[in-house]
Write an enzyme that holds these catalytic residues in place. Structure first.
Site, PDB file in Angstrom:
ATOM      1  N   HIS A 191       0.853  -1.186   0.000  1.00 18.11           N
ATOM      2  CA  HIS A 191       0.000   0.000   0.000  1.00 18.11           C
ATOM      3  C   HIS A 191       0.884   1.228   0.000  1.00 18.11           C
ATOM      4  O   HIS A 191       1.755   1.388   0.853  1.00 18.11           O
ATOM      5  CB  HIS A 191      -0.941   0.022   1.210  1.00 18.11           C
ATOM      6  CG  HIS A 191      -2.003   1.066   1.097  1.00 18.11           C
ATOM      7  ND1 HIS A 191      -1.789   2.380   1.422  1.00 18.11           N
ATOM      8  CD2 HIS A 191      -3.276   1.002   0.650  1.00 18.11           C
ATOM      9  CE1 HIS A 191      -2.895   3.076   1.203  1.00 18.11           C
ATOM     10  NE2 HIS A 191      -3.809   2.262   0.741  1.00 18.11           N
ATOM     11  N   ASP A 225     -11.313  -6.757   4.255  1.00 15.88           N
ATOM     12  CA  ASP A 225     -11.344  -5.349   4.671  1.00 15.88           C
ATOM     13  C   ASP A 225     -10.262  -4.595   3.911  1.00 15.88           C
ATOM     14  O   ASP A 225      -9.068  -4.858   4.096  1.00 15.88           O
ATOM     15  CB  ASP A 225     -11.113  -5.227   6.184  1.00 15.88           C
ATOM     16  CG  ASP A 225     -12.221  -5.892   6.985  1.00 15.88           C
ATOM     17  OD1 ASP A 225     -13.390  -5.763   6.577  1.00 15.88           O
ATOM     18  OD2 ASP A 225     -11.905  -6.543   8.000  1.00 15.88           O
ATOM     19  N   LEU A 226     -10.647  -3.680   3.063  1.00 12.66           N
ATOM     20  CA  LEU A 226      -9.726  -2.985   2.165  1.00 12.66           C
ATOM     21  C   LEU A 226      -8.596  -2.311   2.936  1.00 12.66           C
ATOM     22  O   LEU A 226      -8.836  -1.465   3.803  1.00 12.66           O
ATOM     23  CB  LEU A 226     -10.487  -1.946   1.336  1.00 12.66           C
ATOM     24  CG  LEU A 226      -9.650  -1.133   0.345  1.00 12.66           C
ATOM     25  CD1 LEU A 226      -9.020  -2.044  -0.694  1.00 12.66           C
ATOM     26  CD2 LEU A 226     -10.516  -0.061  -0.318  1.00 12.66           C
ATOM     27  N   ASP A 227      -7.364  -2.698   2.590  1.00 13.04           N
ATOM     28  CA  ASP A 227      -6.155  -2.100   3.150  1.00 13.04           C
ATOM     29  C   ASP A 227      -6.100  -2.167   4.674  1.00 13.04           C
ATOM     30  O   ASP A 227      -5.490  -1.322   5.330  1.00 13.04           O
ATOM     31  CB  ASP A 227      -6.021  -0.630   2.705  1.00 13.04           C
ATOM     32  CG  ASP A 227      -5.884  -0.493   1.204  1.00 13.04           C
ATOM     33  OD1 ASP A 227      -5.332  -1.415   0.582  1.00 13.04           O
ATOM     34  OD2 ASP A 227      -6.342   0.524   0.652  1.00 13.04           O
ATOM     35  N   GLU A 228      -6.733  -3.178   5.250  1.00 14.62           N
ATOM     36  CA  GLU A 228      -6.716  -3.314   6.707  1.00 14.62           C
ATOM     37  C   GLU A 228      -6.231  -4.687   7.147  1.00 14.62           C
ATOM     38  O   GLU A 228      -6.440  -5.092   8.290  1.00 14.62           O
ATOM     39  CB  GLU A 228      -8.112  -3.025   7.283  1.00 14.62           C
ATOM     40  CG  GLU A 228      -8.552  -1.575   7.107  1.00 14.62           C
ATOM     41  CD  GLU A 228      -9.840  -1.251   7.836  1.00 14.62           C
ATOM     42  OE1 GLU A 228     -10.287  -2.099   8.632  1.00 14.62           O
ATOM     43  OE2 GLU A 228     -10.381  -0.165   7.614  1.00 14.62           O
TER      44      GLU A 228
END
EC number: 3.5.1.10
Length: 284
Positions: A191, A225-228
């Site tokens: 990311h 969970d997006l980018d988590e």
């Protein structure tokens, strides 16, 4: 000459685990080369990674004889060859700096991996600056209407190539929940900001607008969970008031490349253990 093995395990913490494991290896002629452990008091969990020379005892024998001990402690465990290159499928879009860096580190022997294929939602010309050699390149375009079909193709490719790790090297598509679940624990994403801040599009421009003094990158396991997902590795770099958004992007490319490469190395060397939404990362 026997190949060194790596034993990783996690379980509920209780007295005597380290002694039982090391005694088990000693009694079978094993010579411990490196050992690390972590007792997470917050979750009452125990984590351990041991590299050892098995001597004259085969991996199959160690696996079979360790199973009762693992069952006694309800361990989640794995026994792997330390030096065997892991089979890696790399996915990329138009930005190929992370891909180029991974392939360079692989070619000089820094990353113990075997690239089995490169998948992109753009044609090969989009990453013309990166030397792919004879690594198979597969162009799989994707639209909203074809997303499910394209992701099914990726799963088939991963299965056909026996891919053990999926690396999203600036693959600018959000994986569906189904895809994220399918590759759970074996899909690493980079990311291009210092999570959890500046999610979404143009994170370096967001950072510039906020006047931040540090920018960074985060490599994490992909989850629904997006980018988590659980973070494996992060790094940051100081910036000044005179840095433009373009200069932040330039510096960001370098951070992204080295953060992803380190996360991939740690995974390939069996140094990352999941601890709920977090990770235990054993240095080395």
């Amino acid at each position: 000459m026997t190949q060194p093995l790596v034993l990783t395990l996690s379980c509920t913490d209780r007295p005597g685990i380290t002694a039982r494991v090391t005694t088990f290896l000693f009694e079978r002629g094993g010579n411990i080369l490196e050992a690390q452990q972590f007792n997470d008091r917050a979750s009452d969990a125990f984590f351990m990674r041991v590299e050892f020379d098995p001597g004259d005892t085969s991996r199959e024998t160690i696996r079979a004889e360790f199973a009762p001990l693992a069952d006694e402690y309800s361990m989640d465990w794995k026994l792997a060859l330390r030096d065997r290159p892991r089979r890696v499928l790399i996915m990329v879009s138009k930005f190929d700096h992370c891909l180029a860096d991974l392939l360079y580190r692989w070619r000089i022997g820094e990353l113990p991996m075997e690239p089995v294929a490169i998948v992109s939602n753009h044609p090969r010309e989009a990453i013309e600056h990166t030397h792919l050699g004879d690594i198979p390149f597969l162009h799989l375009p994707i639209t909203r209407e074809t997303k499910a079909q394209q992701e099914a193709q990726v799963r088939t490719i991963a299965e056909d190539t026996d891919a053990e790790l999926i690396v999203l090297a600036r693959y600018m598509q959000i994986l569906s929940d189904e895809q994220a679940a399918h590759f759970a624990g074996r899909c690493i994403n980079i990311h291009h900001s210092f999570l959890p801040g500046f999610k979404g599009a143009k994170p370096y421009h967001q950072a510039y607008e906020r006047g931040v003094k540090m920018i960074g990158a985060s490599a994490h396991y992909v989850t629904a969970d997006l980018d988590e997902g659980p973070i494996i590795h992060q790094d940051a770099e100081s910036i000044g008031h005179a840095d433009t958004p373009d200069e932040l992007v330039r510096k960001g490319r370098d951070i992204e490349s080295r953060v992803l490469a380190e996360a991939v190395r740690l995974h390939l060397e069996e140094r990352v253990l999941l601890n709920g939404q977090r990770t235990v990362v054993f240095s080395g």
